[in-house]
Design an enzyme around this catalytic site. Structure first.
Site, PDB file in Angstrom:
ATOM      1  N   CYS A   1      55.305   1.671  61.188  1.00 42.31           N
ATOM      2  CA  CYS A   1      55.554   1.664  59.748  1.00 42.31           C
ATOM      3  C   CYS A   1      56.913   2.257  59.388  1.00 42.31           C
ATOM      4  O   CYS A   1      57.523   1.850  58.396  1.00 42.31           O
ATOM      5  CB  CYS A   1      54.441   2.405  59.016  1.00 42.31           C
ATOM      6  SG  CYS A   1      54.207   4.110  59.545  1.00 42.31           S
TER       7      CYS A   1
ATOM      8  N   HIS B   1      51.818   7.569  56.839  1.00 42.21           N
ATOM      9  CA  HIS B   1      52.238   6.166  56.716  1.00 42.21           C
ATOM     10  C   HIS B   1      53.436   6.106  55.774  1.00 42.21           C
ATOM     11  O   HIS B   1      53.418   6.684  54.682  1.00 42.21           O
ATOM     12  CB  HIS B   1      51.101   5.307  56.165  1.00 42.21           C
ATOM     13  CG  HIS B   1      51.506   3.885  55.921  1.00 42.21           C
ATOM     14  ND1 HIS B   1      51.797   3.014  56.946  1.00 42.21           N
ATOM     15  CD2 HIS B   1      51.692   3.192  54.762  1.00 42.21           C
ATOM     16  CE1 HIS B   1      52.123   1.837  56.432  1.00 42.21           C
ATOM     17  NE2 HIS B   1      52.077   1.925  55.112  1.00 42.21           N
TER      18      HIS B   1
ATOM     19  N   ASN C   1      55.322  -2.251  50.953  1.00 38.25           N
ATOM     20  CA  ASN C   1      54.430  -1.524  51.864  1.00 38.25           C
ATOM     21  C   ASN C   1      54.020  -2.485  52.972  1.00 38.25           C
ATOM     22  O   ASN C   1      53.475  -3.563  52.703  1.00 38.25           O
ATOM     23  CB  ASN C   1      53.205  -1.046  51.085  1.00 38.25           C
ATOM     24  CG  ASN C   1      52.339  -0.095  51.877  1.00 38.25           C
ATOM     25  OD1 ASN C   1      52.242  -0.188  53.103  1.00 38.25           O
ATOM     26  ND2 ASN C   1      51.676   0.816  51.186  1.00 38.25           N
TER      27      ASN C   1
END
Length: 307
Positions: A47, A142, A157
């Protein structure tokens, strides 16, 4: 500070390790553009890589580059410790872990600065957050980004299948709230690469892309979604009884008069308290008990106390 671990993100979101982002996104197969907006999807635990690529609107970084930066930091830390062997790296790990120092150095090498939103240096920015170009945020290990393209703000995202459009007021209010809630927020400043939709002749395409995105009223995740309604429900009694076989679900409380146990004040008081606490749920067709509850209680009382 660790920044990867989707397993930790899942546990944080659901309490049971189930992925709160459903259905799962296959970042290897998913397209990287949405109406011209660059938007990488999740691959493994990368991520941090996706976050910076989405921020800069292009595939500028990969895990190999991040790992090289991480190993460079490891060597510097080892030298600072007099050459001592430090053991497992605190900056890079095989499953996709990268420290926040890696992110900062990657951005620095790209000519950008990464400043904590709550720092003294960012005081003037907190007064008008929507005047900036982009942010990276961390929630439950994250990373995701907020990016302004032209006159439009987007949440990008890697755990979501499309960008979300944000109003400037929404960005300002929620960044302030996230800071109060303890989120890790960094302002990224400097000369961003010009993305295709920012070019003057692409204004129409940018407007169409923004209109195609769902306008967010709550972040997705960095969700950061509004908290879901509690999944906890009251116990219904739907299971197996001690005698075997299915137990009746939400069986109605028996109509028992505590006065019939006046010769045993403690028992009568306990029964009265229980009846006050019980709030039975009406059932369309409640099952008939095979034994009258009052008679069953009387029998048990006589067996226990005699008389």
């Amino acid at each position: 500070m660790p920044i990867h671990s989707l397993s930790d993100l899942k546990k944080e979101s659901s309490g049971q390790g189930q992925d709160a982002y459903a259905p799962a996104i296959d970042g290897e197969k998913a397209p990287k553009f949405f109406k011209g907006i660059y938007h990488e999807k999740q691959v493994g635990s990368l991520c941090a890589v996706h976050c910076l690529n989405n921020l800069l609107q292009g595939g500028y970084f990969d895990e190999i580059m991040f790992a090289e930066v991480g190993h460079h930091l490891d060597r510097e830390e080892q030298m600072a410790m007099g050459g001592a062997v430090l053991g497992e790296s605190n900056n890079v790990r095989a499953d996709g872990f990268f420290s926040v120092q890696v992110i900062q150095l990657v951005l620095q090498r790209a000519g950008l600065t990464c400043t904590p939103f709550g720092s003294a240096e960012a005081k003037h920015i907190r007064a008008n957050p929507a005047a900036e170009k982009g942010y990276v945020l961390n929630r439950s290990e994250h990373w995701f980004t907020l990016r302004k393209i032209g006159d439009y703000w987007f949440e990008l995202n890697s755990m979501c299948d499309a960008p979300k459009r944000l109003t400037p007021t929404f960005v300002s209010n929620f960044l302030q709230q996230f800071q109060a809630d303890g989120y890790s927020i960094f302002i990224v400043q400097g000369d961003y690469p010009v993305c295709e939709l920012e070019k003057p002749h692409k204004k129409k395409e940018l407007k169409e892309a923004a209109e195609a995105c769902t306008e967010s009223t709550a972040f997705s995740g960095g969700a950061i979604n509004q908290p879901a309604e509690s999944s906890t429900t009251a116990f219904t009694g739907s299971s197996n009884s001690l005698r075997g076989g299915p137990a009746p679900s939400s069986a109605p409380a028996a109509d028992i008069d505590p006065a019939m146990y006046a010769d045993d004040p403690e028992l009568a008081a306990a029964i009265a308290a229980s009846l006050q606490d019980v709030q039975p749920t009406p059932q369309p067709t409640p099952p008939e008990p095979s034994i009258d509850p009052a008679e069953e209680m009387r029998r048990k009382r006589l067996a226990r106390f005699g008389g």
